[in-house]
Scaffold this motif. Structure first.
Motif, PDB file in Angstrom:
ATOM      1  N   ALA A   1       0.842  -1.193   0.000  1.00 46.84           N
ATOM      2  CA  ALA A   1       0.000   0.000   0.000  1.00 46.84           C
ATOM      3  C   ALA A   1       0.877   1.241   0.000  1.00 46.84           C
ATOM      4  O   ALA A   1       2.032   1.208   0.436  1.00 46.84           O
ATOM      5  CB  ALA A   1      -0.923   0.009   1.215  1.00 46.84           C
ATOM      6  N   ASP A   2       0.313   2.339  -0.482  1.00 48.08           N
ATOM      7  CA  ASP A   2       1.072   3.584  -0.567  1.00 48.08           C
ATOM      8  C   ASP A   2       1.589   4.061   0.780  1.00 48.08           C
ATOM      9  O   ASP A   2       2.613   4.745   0.848  1.00 48.08           O
ATOM     10  CB  ASP A   2       0.188   4.693  -1.173  1.00 48.08           C
ATOM     11  N   ASP A   3       0.886   3.709   1.857  1.00 46.32           N
ATOM     12  CA  ASP A   3       1.279   4.197   3.177  1.00 46.32           C
ATOM     13  C   ASP A   3       2.325   3.319   3.860  1.00 46.32           C
ATOM     14  O   ASP A   3       2.662   3.550   5.025  1.00 46.32           O
ATOM     15  CB  ASP A   3       0.051   4.341   4.078  1.00 46.32           C
ATOM     16  N   GLY A   4       2.833   2.302   3.144  1.00 50.14           N
ATOM     17  CA  GLY A   4       3.847   1.427   3.720  1.00 50.14           C
ATOM     18  C   GLY A   4       3.297   0.129   4.261  1.00 50.14           C
ATOM     19  O   GLY A   4       4.072  -0.759   4.634  1.00 50.14           O
ATOM     20  N   GLY A   5       1.991   0.006   4.308  1.00 49.09           N
ATOM     21  CA  GLY A   5       1.391  -1.261   4.721  1.00 49.09           C
ATOM     22  C   GLY A   5       1.185  -2.169   3.525  1.00 49.09           C
ATOM     23  O   GLY A   5       1.949  -2.145   2.568  1.00 49.09           O
ATOM     24  N   TRP A   6       0.164  -2.987   3.576  1.00 50.01           N
ATOM     25  CA  TRP A   6      -0.204  -3.808   2.420  1.00 50.01           C
ATOM     26  C   TRP A   6      -1.719  -3.886   2.346  1.00 50.01           C
ATOM     27  O   TRP A   6      -2.410  -3.761   3.354  1.00 50.01           O
ATOM     28  CB  TRP A   6       0.415  -5.207   2.475  1.00 50.01           C
TER      29      TRP A   6
ATOM     30  N   MET B   1       1.408  -4.326  13.055  1.00 48.75           N
ATOM     31  CA  MET B   1       0.461  -3.830  12.062  1.00 48.75           C
ATOM     32  C   MET B   1       0.303  -2.314  12.149  1.00 48.75           C
ATOM     33  O   MET B   1       0.655  -1.688  13.134  1.00 48.75           O
ATOM     34  CB  MET B   1      -0.906  -4.506  12.266  1.00 48.75           C
ATOM     35  N   SER B   2      -0.254  -1.751  11.079  1.00 43.85           N
ATOM     36  CA  SER B   2      -0.603  -0.329  11.013  1.00 43.85           C
ATOM     37  C   SER B   2       0.593   0.581  11.227  1.00 43.85           C
ATOM     38  O   SER B   2       0.511   1.596  11.909  1.00 43.85           O
ATOM     39  CB  SER B   2      -1.711  -0.003  12.033  1.00 43.85           C
ATOM     40  N   ARG B   3       1.711   0.196  10.606  1.00 46.82           N
ATOM     41  CA  ARG B   3       2.916   1.019  10.661  1.00 46.82           C
ATOM     42  C   ARG B   3       3.415   1.277   9.248  1.00 46.82           C
ATOM     43  O   ARG B   3       3.018   0.605   8.300  1.00 46.82           O
ATOM     44  CB  ARG B   3       4.019   0.320  11.467  1.00 46.82           C
ATOM     45  N   ALA B   4       4.297   2.264   9.135  1.00 49.96           N
ATOM     46  CA  ALA B   4       4.822   2.624   7.816  1.00 49.96           C
ATOM     47  C   ALA B   4       5.739   1.552   7.243  1.00 49.96           C
ATOM     48  O   ALA B   4       6.063   1.600   6.053  1.00 49.96           O
ATOM     49  CB  ALA B   4       5.568   3.953   7.906  1.00 49.96           C
ATOM     50  N   ASP B   5       6.163   0.598   8.073  1.00 51.67           N
ATOM     51  CA  ASP B   5       7.031  -0.475   7.578  1.00 51.67           C
ATOM     52  C   ASP B   5       6.353  -1.846   7.638  1.00 51.67           C
ATOM     53  O   ASP B   5       7.012  -2.874   7.475  1.00 51.67           O
ATOM     54  CB  ASP B   5       8.348  -0.515   8.357  1.00 51.67           C
ATOM     55  N   THR B   6       5.042  -1.883   7.837  1.00 53.06           N
ATOM     56  CA  THR B   6       4.339  -3.161   7.946  1.00 53.06           C
ATOM     57  C   THR B   6       4.479  -3.989   6.674  1.00 53.06           C
ATOM     58  O   THR B   6       4.676  -5.213   6.726  1.00 53.06           O
ATOM     59  CB  THR B   6       2.861  -2.945   8.286  1.00 53.06           C
TER      60      THR B   6
END
Length: 228
Positions: A133-138, A157-162
């Motif tokens: 995902a654009d925010d670093g998740g999936w 979960m719910s982090r920019a490096d997830t």
């Protein structure tokens, strides 16, 4: 994986501009779009809805209940979101077989062809497919065996490096993932506007336009391109 769109519980990060009921309306529209895309891609018996909450208390609850006909609906189980994801994959493999294409209700721009292609890619690969995902998740994880999803229990979960950590955990467990196309999750108002513009023919885009018109504070989608 979905949460019943109950005001105060769904899309709370949009409530600042949409209000609790408006945010729940957007969540309901996104879930309806997602259910329709998945139902077009996969036949009855191959669809599992892992649900947190009660559709009877949700916005557009009757419409959602009708859309869920032909789905096997199971309650989400687990202490945290990662545990619920693991259990969701386990339930889907048990009830419907694999590959399991797991998405949430944050990407109402999805199209059925893409979902089918992801399942086929996992089948050919013989292993998982992960969509960043654009925010670093999936935004999507396709598994060919429920045990592949077990690595999620140890991924924050719910982090920019997830997304990166999930890919690393799958590889470390011997299940290197193919990378799918990047997509934008709807979490914040800017995301909602961008996704509504990308897919203007969706229920989600219509709900966003209605909200923008009623509030007079949001620009709403302006794209006239075709929905995916």
């Amino acid at each position: 994986m979905a949460k019943a769109p109950v005001p105060g519980r769904a899309k709370t990060r949009l409530a600042g501009v949409a209000g609790a009921e408006g945010a729940a309306d957007l969540a309901a529209a996104a879930l309806l779009d997602t259910l329709e895309a998945a139902a077009t891609a996969f036949p009855p018996g191959r669809r599992v809805l892992a649900l947190d909450g009660d559709l009877a208390a949700a916005r557009r609850g009757r419409e959602l209940a009708a859309a869920a006909q032909g789905w096997q609906v199971v309650p989400q189980a687990g202490q945290g979101f990662a545990d619920r994801l693991v259990e969701g994959h386990r339930q889907a493999h048990r009830l419907a077989g694999g590959p399991v294409v797991q998405v949430g209700m944050d990407t109402p721009q999805l199209c059925p062809v893409l979902l089918g292609d992801l399942a086929e890619a996992a089948h050919r690969h013989g292993g998982p497919v992960l969509g960043p995902a654009d925010d670093g998740g999936w935004w999507v994880l396709v598994t060919t065996d429920a045990r592949q999803a077990a690595v999620l229990a140890d991924v924050p979960m719910s982090r920019a490096d997830t997304g990166r950590l999930t890919a690393a955990a799958l590889a470390a467990a011997g299940h290197p993932a193919l990378e799918a196309a990047t997509a934008r999750d709807v979490d914040l108002p800017d995301d909602a506007e961008a996704v509504a513009a990308l897919a203007p023919g969706t229920r989600f885009a219509a709900a966003w336009r209605e909200l923008a018109s009623a509030s007079g504070t949001l620009s709403g989608p302006t794209s006239t391109g075709a929905a995916p």
